[in-house]
Design an enzyme around this catalytic site. Structure first.
Site, PDB file in Angstrom:
ATOM      1  N   ASP A 305       4.108   0.251   2.623  1.00 54.40           N
ATOM      2  CA  ASP A 305       3.783   0.673   1.250  1.00 54.40           C
ATOM      3  C   ASP A 305       4.503   1.985   0.947  1.00 54.40           C
ATOM      4  O   ASP A 305       3.872   3.038   0.811  1.00 54.40           O
ATOM      5  CB  ASP A 305       2.255   0.832   1.116  1.00 54.40           C
ATOM      6  CG  ASP A 305       1.844   1.221  -0.306  1.00 54.40           C
ATOM      7  OD1 ASP A 305       2.595   0.906  -1.243  1.00 54.40           O
ATOM      8  OD2 ASP A 305       0.773   1.840  -0.456  1.00 54.40           O
ATOM      9  N   CYS A 345       7.071  -0.118  -5.212  1.00 55.11           N
ATOM     10  CA  CYS A 345       6.509   0.388  -6.474  1.00 55.11           C
ATOM     11  C   CYS A 345       7.610   0.921  -7.374  1.00 55.11           C
ATOM     12  O   CYS A 345       7.346   1.644  -8.323  1.00 55.11           O
ATOM     13  CB  CYS A 345       5.436   1.438  -6.209  1.00 55.11           C
ATOM     14  SG  CYS A 345       6.066   2.906  -5.394  1.00 55.11           S
TER      15      CYS A 345
HETATM   16  N1  SAH Z   1      -0.376   3.285   1.462  1.00 59.25           N
HETATM   17  C1  SAH Z   1      -0.954   4.436   0.793  1.00 59.25           C
HETATM   18  C2  SAH Z   1      -0.053   4.989  -0.296  1.00 59.25           C
HETATM   19  C3  SAH Z   1       1.331   5.334   0.154  1.00 59.25           C
HETATM   20  S1  SAH Z   1       2.130   6.510  -0.832  1.00 59.25           S
HETATM   21  C4  SAH Z   1      -2.304   4.065   0.215  1.00 59.25           C
HETATM   22  O1  SAH Z   1      -2.766   2.949   0.399  1.00 59.25           O
HETATM   23  O2  SAH Z   1      -2.922   4.924  -0.426  1.00 59.25           O
HETATM   24  C5  SAH Z   1       3.515   6.887   0.134  1.00 59.25           C
HETATM   25  C6  SAH Z   1       3.226   7.760   1.361  1.00 59.25           C
HETATM   26  O3  SAH Z   1       4.408   7.753   2.143  1.00 59.25           O
HETATM   27  C7  SAH Z   1       2.921   9.219   1.097  1.00 59.25           C
HETATM   28  O4  SAH Z   1       1.722   9.553   1.747  1.00 59.25           O
HETATM   29  C8  SAH Z   1       4.090   9.995   1.710  1.00 59.25           C
HETATM   30  O5  SAH Z   1       3.653  11.204   2.355  1.00 59.25           O
HETATM   31  C9  SAH Z   1       4.613   9.040   2.720  1.00 59.25           C
HETATM   32  N2  SAH Z   1       6.051   9.069   3.030  1.00 59.25           N
HETATM   33  C10 SAH Z   1       7.089   9.216   2.189  1.00 59.25           C
HETATM   34  N3  SAH Z   1       8.257   9.022   2.831  1.00 59.25           N
HETATM   35  C11 SAH Z   1       7.944   8.739   4.119  1.00 59.25           C
HETATM   36  C12 SAH Z   1       8.701   8.420   5.277  1.00 59.25           C
HETATM   37  N4  SAH Z   1      10.039   8.339   5.233  1.00 59.25           N
HETATM   38  N5  SAH Z   1       8.049   8.177   6.427  1.00 59.25           N
HETATM   39  C13 SAH Z   1       6.695   8.245   6.480  1.00 59.25           C
HETATM   40  N6  SAH Z   1       5.933   8.520   5.419  1.00 59.25           N
HETATM   41  C14 SAH Z   1       6.540   8.770   4.252  1.00 59.25           C
END
Ligand code: SAH
Length: 401
Positions: A305, A345
């Site tokens: 996600d 998204c």
């Molecule tokens: N799955 C979550 C929402 C994800 S939002 C839910 O159900 O609420 C995206 C998330 O990815 C954020 O928390 C952000 O900190 C993280 N993120 C962004 N880029 C990333 C990366 N390359 N590796 C790991 N996490 C990442």
């Protein structure tokens, strides 16, 4: 009222009720509208077509709100629109701590206004000059219709900048929300799965505090998790993991780059008395998945996600490569018959294109991959047919052989 005359050939989207009029579609402006003022939009012939709100500084010069010449964009209109949006969410999150999006901007006929309910608090975003000019009316409508304890603003400041608006964050009305609030995510009307309680930080968390748009999908994905080893990539506050644990997952592995997010996830699992073994990995999913592959680790369910990879048309190719990469490695980490729940998204990546990307990943991974469910944003984020841009979240539940 000022009038906007369109260039020849640019009437069609307006007649078909698409709510945006770009600067390049405008032949002439008669009058001197100020930001947020109501303006009439005319065909090149002079025929009246629609009424909208002016944004002199934005590429989207007018956001259309009415296609009936007798409809004024006054306070009564705004209040009726908010009331209509709220009535469309009845039954989705009515209980104590109930959380859902009550107003979704253009998709609810209120361009530039987002209203999220987190129990007795509202978190709002005011993103256009039209809504900025109606800030006091918006607050009156919300207070009268919803009687919240407090209204907090968490406007997306990049979007405000495009509208030449100063940053907007802070308490607007009533009581300041607590540091953390326990919320109960929306379910699809009639869904049997009882959601876990989840903590959200309305003032400093990501978005308006929680990813409401995945509320229904977390329950859908949990249905595949009983007795399974689950890998929750881009976990944020552990929403998918909390549902998976309630459904009886054997183990959880959560990956996120943000230590604050993982901390919140830890608290969320504790809040729901979840004793499932959980491993919290602070790191970049692109790298961690490769490390797991090198170690020979395998999972039964993997959730991908990620955040929005494409913010503009120019970023679509790069985004597509990113999506393909994580899907490709994730497929390699799944036991035969395992489940991949994969999301995008990015509004600029259509469901078709996303399917092609996941297809490409499957070919490169050399695995047979079946789509067994197609998922979209939760029902409190409706897609308005005249505004396809309101459809942004798409996902596939795949079985990977
Ligand atoms: N799955 C979550 C929402 C994800 S939002 C839910 O159900 O609420 C995206 C998330 O990815 C954020 O928390 C952000 O900190 C993280 N993120 C962004 N880029 C990333 C990366 N390359 N590796 C790991 N996490 C990442």
């Amino acid at each position: 009222m000022a009038t906007i005359t369109l260039r020849p050939g640019r009437e069609r989207p307006v007649i078909q009720r698409h709510p945006w009029v770009f600067s390049g579609a405008i032949a002439a402006v008669c009058g001197d509208p100020v930001g947020g003022e109501a303006v009439d939009v005319l065909a090149p012939t002079g025929d009246w077509l629609a009424r909208g709100l002016w944004s002199g500084a934005s590429q989207i010069r007018v956001r259309l709100c009415a296609w009936d010449p007798s409809q004024l964009l006054d306070e009564a209109w705004l209040r009726a629109r908010v009331a209509r949006a709220v009535s469309g969410r009845v039954g989705m999150a009515d209980g104590e701590g109930g959380a859902c999006r009550l107003v979704f901007s253009e998709a609810d006929g209120l361009p530039g206004l987002i209203v999220d309910r987190y129990g007795v608090y509202l978190v709002i975003q005011i993103l256009t000059q039209g809504m900025e000019a109606r800030r006091a009316e918006v607050l009156r409508a919300l207070v009268d219709l919803l009687a919240p304890r407090g209204i907090f603003e968490r406007s997306d400041n990049d979007m405000r900048e495009k509208e030449s608006l100063p940053p907007g964050d802070g308490l607007l009305w009533g009581a300041e929300p607590p540091d953390q609030i326990a919320l109960l995510p929306a379910t699809a009307v009639g869904t049997a799965v009882a959601p876990p309680r989840l903590l959200a930080d309305l003032r400093a968390g990501q978005k308006t505090g929680f990813y409401l748009d995945q509320s229904v999908n977390r329950a859908r994905v949990a249905a595949y998790c009983q007795g399974k080893h689950v890998l929750d990539c881009f976990a944020y506050s552990g929403g998918f993991s909390a549902y998976a644990a309630r459904a009886g997952a054997a183990s959880l592995t959560l990956i996120d780059t943000s230590p604050a997010a993982l901390d919140l996830a830890r608290q969320n699992l504790a809040l729901n008395q979840i004793a499932t073994p959980a491993d919290y990995v602070e790191g970049n999913v692109f790298k961690v998945l490769r490390a797991f592959r090198a170690e020979g680790r395998r999972f039964d369910v993997i959730i991908l996600d990620p955040p929005k990879f494409a913010n503009s048309q120019g970023q679509v190719d790069h985004a597509a490569r990113g999506y393909k990469d994580i899907n490709w490695v994730a497929m390699q980490l799944l036991n035969p018959g395992g489940i991949l729940a994969t999301f995008s998204c990015s509004g600029l990546i259509s469901p078709d294109l996303f399917q092609k990307i996941v297809f490409g990943a499957s070919v490169d991974a050399g695995r047979d991959v079946q789509i067994i469910e197609r998922l979209a944003q939760s029902p409190d984020h409706p897609v308005l047919l005249t505004f396809p841009e309101s459809e942004y979240l798409k996902g596939f539940v795949c079985r990977v052989w």
